[in-house]
Motif scaffolding. Sequence first.
Motif, PDB file in Angstrom:
ATOM      1  N   ASN A   1       0.839  -1.198   0.000  1.00 50.84           N
ATOM      2  CA  ASN A   1       0.000   0.000   0.000  1.00 50.84           C
ATOM      3  C   ASN A   1       0.872   1.244   0.000  1.00 50.84           C
ATOM      4  O   ASN A   1       1.971   1.239   0.560  1.00 50.84           O
ATOM      5  CB  ASN A   1      -0.859   0.024   1.261  1.00 50.84           C
ATOM      6  N   SER A   2       0.342   2.318  -0.611  1.00 46.01           N
ATOM      7  CA  SER A   2       1.076   3.579  -0.506  1.00 46.01           C
ATOM      8  C   SER A   2       0.092   4.753  -0.462  1.00 46.01           C
ATOM      9  O   SER A   2      -1.016   4.657  -1.006  1.00 46.01           O
ATOM     10  CB  SER A   2       2.053   3.726  -1.670  1.00 46.01           C
ATOM     11  N   ILE A   3       0.522   5.801   0.235  1.00 45.86           N
ATOM     12  CA  ILE A   3      -0.311   7.000   0.352  1.00 45.86           C
ATOM     13  C   ILE A   3       0.539   8.196  -0.060  1.00 45.86           C
ATOM     14  O   ILE A   3       1.735   8.248   0.275  1.00 45.86           O
ATOM     15  CB  ILE A   3      -0.880   7.157   1.788  1.00 45.86           C
ATOM     16  N   ARG A   4      -0.082   9.137  -0.816  1.00 44.92           N
ATOM     17  CA  ARG A   4       0.671  10.315  -1.265  1.00 44.92           C
ATOM     18  C   ARG A   4      -0.152  11.562  -1.040  1.00 44.92           C
ATOM     19  O   ARG A   4      -1.371  11.557  -1.283  1.00 44.92           O
ATOM     20  CB  ARG A   4       0.965  10.188  -2.766  1.00 44.92           C
ATOM     21  N   ILE A   5       0.497  12.617  -0.546  1.00 41.13           N
ATOM     22  CA  ILE A   5      -0.166  13.920  -0.479  1.00 41.13           C
ATOM     23  C   ILE A   5       0.170  14.647  -1.781  1.00 41.13           C
ATOM     24  O   ILE A   5       1.356  14.761  -2.144  1.00 41.13           O
ATOM     25  CB  ILE A   5       0.338  14.756   0.726  1.00 41.13           C
ATOM     26  N   LEU A   6      -0.863  15.083  -2.489  1.00 39.47           N
ATOM     27  CA  LEU A   6      -0.636  15.801  -3.753  1.00 39.47           C
ATOM     28  C   LEU A   6      -0.495  17.286  -3.384  1.00 39.47           C
ATOM     29  O   LEU A   6      -1.499  18.006  -3.221  1.00 39.47           O
ATOM     30  CB  LEU A   6      -1.795  15.563  -4.725  1.00 39.47           C
ATOM     31  N   HIS A   7       0.749  17.717  -3.188  1.00 40.66           N
ATOM     32  CA  HIS A   7       0.998  19.048  -2.620  1.00 40.66           C
ATOM     33  C   HIS A   7       0.476  20.183  -3.496  1.00 40.66           C
ATOM     34  O   HIS A   7       0.128  21.244  -2.991  1.00 40.66           O
ATOM     35  CB  HIS A   7       2.498  19.214  -2.324  1.00 40.66           C
ATOM     36  N   ASP A   8       0.377  19.932  -4.815  1.00 38.10           N
ATOM     37  CA  ASP A   8      -0.137  21.010  -5.672  1.00 38.10           C
ATOM     38  C   ASP A   8      -1.621  21.267  -5.400  1.00 38.10           C
ATOM     39  O   ASP A   8      -2.126  22.363  -5.627  1.00 38.10           O
ATOM     40  CB  ASP A   8       0.093  20.660  -7.161  1.00 38.10           C
ATOM     41  N   LYS A   9      -2.336  20.247  -4.877  1.00 37.05           N
ATOM     42  CA  LYS A   9      -3.763  20.430  -4.598  1.00 37.05           C
ATOM     43  C   LYS A   9      -4.023  20.780  -3.128  1.00 37.05           C
ATOM     44  O   LYS A   9      -5.064  21.314  -2.777  1.00 37.05           O
ATOM     45  CB  LYS A   9      -4.531  19.145  -4.931  1.00 37.05           C
ATOM     46  N   CYS A  10      -3.088  20.408  -2.254  1.00 31.78           N
ATOM     47  CA  CYS A  10      -3.292  20.548  -0.799  1.00 31.78           C
ATOM     48  C   CYS A  10      -3.318  22.027  -0.390  1.00 31.78           C
ATOM     49  O   CYS A  10      -2.441  22.797  -0.775  1.00 31.78           O
ATOM     50  CB  CYS A  10      -2.169  19.808  -0.077  1.00 31.78           C
ATOM     51  N   THR A  11      -4.338  22.409   0.408  1.00 33.46           N
ATOM     52  CA  THR A  11      -4.433  23.806   0.882  1.00 33.46           C
ATOM     53  C   THR A  11      -3.983  23.910   2.345  1.00 33.46           C
ATOM     54  O   THR A  11      -4.100  24.962   2.951  1.00 33.46           O
ATOM     55  CB  THR A  11      -5.885  24.305   0.800  1.00 33.46           C
ATOM     56  N   LYS A  12      -3.542  22.781   2.909  1.00 31.68           N
ATOM     57  CA  LYS A  12      -3.103  22.702   4.330  1.00 31.68           C
ATOM     58  C   LYS A  12      -4.239  23.106   5.283  1.00 31.68           C
ATOM     59  O   LYS A  12      -4.015  23.700   6.313  1.00 31.68           O
ATOM     60  CB  LYS A  12      -1.866  23.570   4.578  1.00 31.68           C
ATOM     61  N   CYS A  13      -5.476  22.786   4.892  1.00 32.24           N
ATOM     62  CA  CYS A  13      -6.615  23.158   5.739  1.00 32.24           C
ATOM     63  C   CYS A  13      -6.601  22.373   7.056  1.00 32.24           C
ATOM     64  O   CYS A  13      -7.195  22.798   8.041  1.00 32.24           O
ATOM     65  CB  CYS A  13      -7.935  22.921   5.005  1.00 32.24           C
ATOM     66  N   GLY A  14      -5.976  21.208   7.062  1.00 37.24           N
ATOM     67  CA  GLY A  14      -5.817  20.445   8.313  1.00 37.24           C
ATOM     68  C   GLY A  14      -6.965  19.492   8.621  1.00 37.24           C
ATOM     69  O   GLY A  14      -6.943  18.800   9.638  1.00 37.24           O
ATOM     70  N   ILE A  15      -7.981  19.404   7.735  1.00 36.29           N
ATOM     71  CA  ILE A  15      -9.115  18.498   8.008  1.00 36.29           C
ATOM     72  C   ILE A  15      -8.629  17.057   8.106  1.00 36.29           C
ATOM     73  O   ILE A  15      -9.059  16.283   8.967  1.00 36.29           O
ATOM     74  CB  ILE A  15     -10.193  18.644   6.902  1.00 36.29           C
ATOM     75  N   CYS A  16      -7.673  16.706   7.246  1.00 27.18           N
ATOM     76  CA  CYS A  16      -7.166  15.318   7.264  1.00 27.18           C
ATOM     77  C   CYS A  16      -6.515  15.009   8.618  1.00 27.18           C
ATOM     78  O   CYS A  16      -6.649  13.901   9.138  1.00 27.18           O
ATOM     79  CB  CYS A  16      -6.187  15.090   6.117  1.00 27.18           C
ATOM     80  N   ILE A  17      -5.841  16.001   9.202  1.00 25.31           N
ATOM     81  CA  ILE A  17      -5.183  15.774  10.505  1.00 25.31           C
ATOM     82  C   ILE A  17      -6.245  15.484  11.560  1.00 25.31           C
ATOM     83  O   ILE A  17      -6.128  14.552  12.357  1.00 25.31           O
ATOM     84  CB  ILE A  17      -4.328  17.003  10.910  1.00 25.31           C
ATOM     85  N   LYS A  18      -7.353  16.251  11.519  1.00 25.88           N
ATOM     86  CA  LYS A  18      -8.426  16.061  12.511  1.00 25.88           C
ATOM     87  C   LYS A  18      -9.110  14.720  12.307  1.00 25.88           C
ATOM     88  O   LYS A  18      -9.498  14.059  13.259  1.00 25.88           O
ATOM     89  CB  LYS A  18      -9.463  17.189  12.372  1.00 25.88           C
ATOM     90  N   LYS A  19      -9.306  14.326  11.050  1.00 26.51           N
ATOM     91  CA  LYS A  19     -10.051  13.092  10.769  1.00 26.51           C
ATOM     92  C   LYS A  19      -9.246  11.832  11.076  1.00 26.51           C
ATOM     93  O   LYS A  19      -9.811  10.773  11.318  1.00 26.51           O
ATOM     94  CB  LYS A  19     -10.464  13.058   9.292  1.00 26.51           C
ATOM     95  N   CYS A  20      -7.923  11.927  11.047  1.00 24.26           N
ATOM     96  CA  CYS A  20      -7.102  10.718  11.219  1.00 24.26           C
ATOM     97  C   CYS A  20      -7.147  10.230  12.667  1.00 24.26           C
ATOM     98  O   CYS A  20      -6.830  10.969  13.596  1.00 24.26           O
ATOM     99  CB  CYS A  20      -5.651  10.997  10.815  1.00 24.26           C
ATOM    100  N   LEU A  21      -7.586   8.970  12.844  1.00 26.63           N
ATOM    101  CA  LEU A  21      -7.715   8.401  14.194  1.00 26.63           C
ATOM    102  C   LEU A  21      -6.377   7.885  14.711  1.00 26.63           C
ATOM    103  O   LEU A  21      -6.251   7.481  15.852  1.00 26.63           O
ATOM    104  CB  LEU A  21      -8.699   7.229  14.167  1.00 26.63           C
ATOM    105  N   TYR A  22      -5.374   7.854  13.848  1.00 26.00           N
ATOM    106  CA  TYR A  22      -4.115   7.185  14.212  1.00 26.00           C
ATOM    107  C   TYR A  22      -2.939   8.159  14.372  1.00 26.00           C
ATOM    108  O   TYR A  22      -1.787   7.724  14.439  1.00 26.00           O
ATOM    109  CB  TYR A  22      -3.781   6.134  13.129  1.00 26.00           C
ATOM    110  N   ASN A  23      -3.233   9.469  14.421  1.00 24.93           N
ATOM    111  CA  ASN A  23      -2.168  10.477  14.508  1.00 24.93           C
ATOM    112  C   ASN A  23      -1.100  10.230  13.454  1.00 24.93           C
ATOM    113  O   ASN A  23       0.097  10.293  13.730  1.00 24.93           O
ATOM    114  CB  ASN A  23      -1.512  10.468  15.902  1.00 24.93           C
ATOM    115  N   ALA A  24      -1.575   9.931  12.254  1.00 23.11           N
ATOM    116  CA  ALA A  24      -0.622   9.566  11.209  1.00 23.11           C
ATOM    117  C   ALA A  24      -0.319  10.725  10.261  1.00 23.11           C
ATOM    118  O   ALA A  24       0.446  10.564   9.319  1.00 23.11           O
ATOM    119  CB  ALA A  24      -1.163   8.379  10.412  1.00 23.11           C
ATOM    120  N   ILE A  25      -0.961  11.899  10.500  1.00 25.97           N
ATOM    121  CA  ILE A  25      -0.725  13.023   9.582  1.00 25.97           C
ATOM    122  C   ILE A  25      -0.252  14.236  10.389  1.00 25.97           C
ATOM    123  O   ILE A  25      -0.828  14.565  11.436  1.00 25.97           O
ATOM    124  CB  ILE A  25      -2.008  13.370   8.792  1.00 25.97           C
TER     125      ILE A  25
END
Length: 396
Positions: A1-25
């Motif tokens: 498995n692999s996960i990638r942040i597409l930095h050209d699209k990312c606005t750093k809004c931080g929603i992904c950090i809040k949603k992650c249950l595993y403190n992985a972001i």
Amino acid sequence: NSIRILHDKCTKCGICIKKCLYNAIDLTDNKIEVNGNCNYCGSCREACRHGAISIERAGVLQANDITAFKGVWVFAEQKSGVLGSAVIELLGEGGRLAEALGVELSAVLVGHNVGPMVEALSAYGADRVYIVDNPRLENYNDELYSAVVCDIISRYMPEIFLIASTSIGCSLAPRMASRLGTGLTADCVSLDIDIESRRLIQTRPAFGGNLMASIICPYHRPQMCTIKPRVMKAVSPDYLRRAEVIAPRVVIPGAVNASVIDIIKDAGQRVNLSEADIIVSAGRGMEEPRNLEMIYELAGVLGASVGGSRAIVDAGWLDYRCQIGQTGKTVRPKVYFACGISGAIQHLAGITASKLIVAINSDPDAPIFKVSHLGIVGDVKKIIPAFINEFNKGGG
Ligand code: FAD
């Protein structure tokens, strides 16, 4: 498995950090980064409004592959030419799901000389029956049955596959799920469909029965689950229905590691607890194993089956096959006598569909009285003999 942040699209809004249950972001150096805690659950990607997270899962079907899977299937368990009673419950539930999805309901029937069972499968709702009839399949065998059923599934690609949580079902289902590379939810107590995504919402007790978990299988097909007998409702049969019968050619594996040499019939109680109309059930309040004699006597007078709580099964007073509850049998009798049973949530999980619950307990605050229709506060050692007396007289 692999996960990638597409930095050209990312606005750093931080929603992904809040949603992650595993403190992985984390947000490090003004950049969103994924750390080693990630388990690729996908909740960040679902939450991201900018399409800035991409996950690739090894061996996972893509959305367009998933849509190739169609239809609801039921494993038609049979023993010695007799259809398992849970199969008609699965057909009832499967029919409801198939209607919601606008697809057909099929049954898979494996064994030897099993043709006569097609009529019942049609009557209880199967539109199609896949049948594999071979002398080598006469008795259930993990290796042969899983190979045969998986072969048919790979060819006809159903989106949902239901199996009863019987001893055969509990052995077959995980083998199949692992062979097919899909998920499996065990011991479901309710099922639903999210129509838009065609996902099966599989609900089962979790954390010792203290909460209900709804589980989905978003990236793999078929969506597989086992269902406890007596939980789902059967539909009334219509013997005018005729299912289409398909006999696919399958290759039955030659060598197997285990085979049935002999079948010795259980000399224990005649009526299967799951099908009993009256059950007399004992708990730790019976105080000692020899007091179970009065439970057997009462059961004899009433023509009832004997069950028990896990506490006395674990203590070795009663066989596991008699255990009722979350990790035992689910029952639906007309009358359930709970004798010296506290009414723990895990026990109640198996009895709430009983029509009449009669509880005997010395503690007026015992939780069993919250679900019983008739409650007797008192000592089982006095009440049960009084019951036996009354029923013997033909009273009560
Ligand atoms: P107790 O809780 O000890 O209750 C005995 C009752 O008898 C008490 O209410 C007491 O007031 C009463 N009593 C005592 N003396 C007398 C007397 N002389 N006359 C009348 N009443 C008397 N349990 C199950 O049953 N089935 C399951 O499938 C199951 N699965 C489980 C799964 C998990 C993951 C877990 C964590 C637990 C599970 N349990 C299950 C265990 C469950 O939590 C309870 O521990 C168990 O049901 C208690 O059994 P009991 O009511 O017989 O005993």
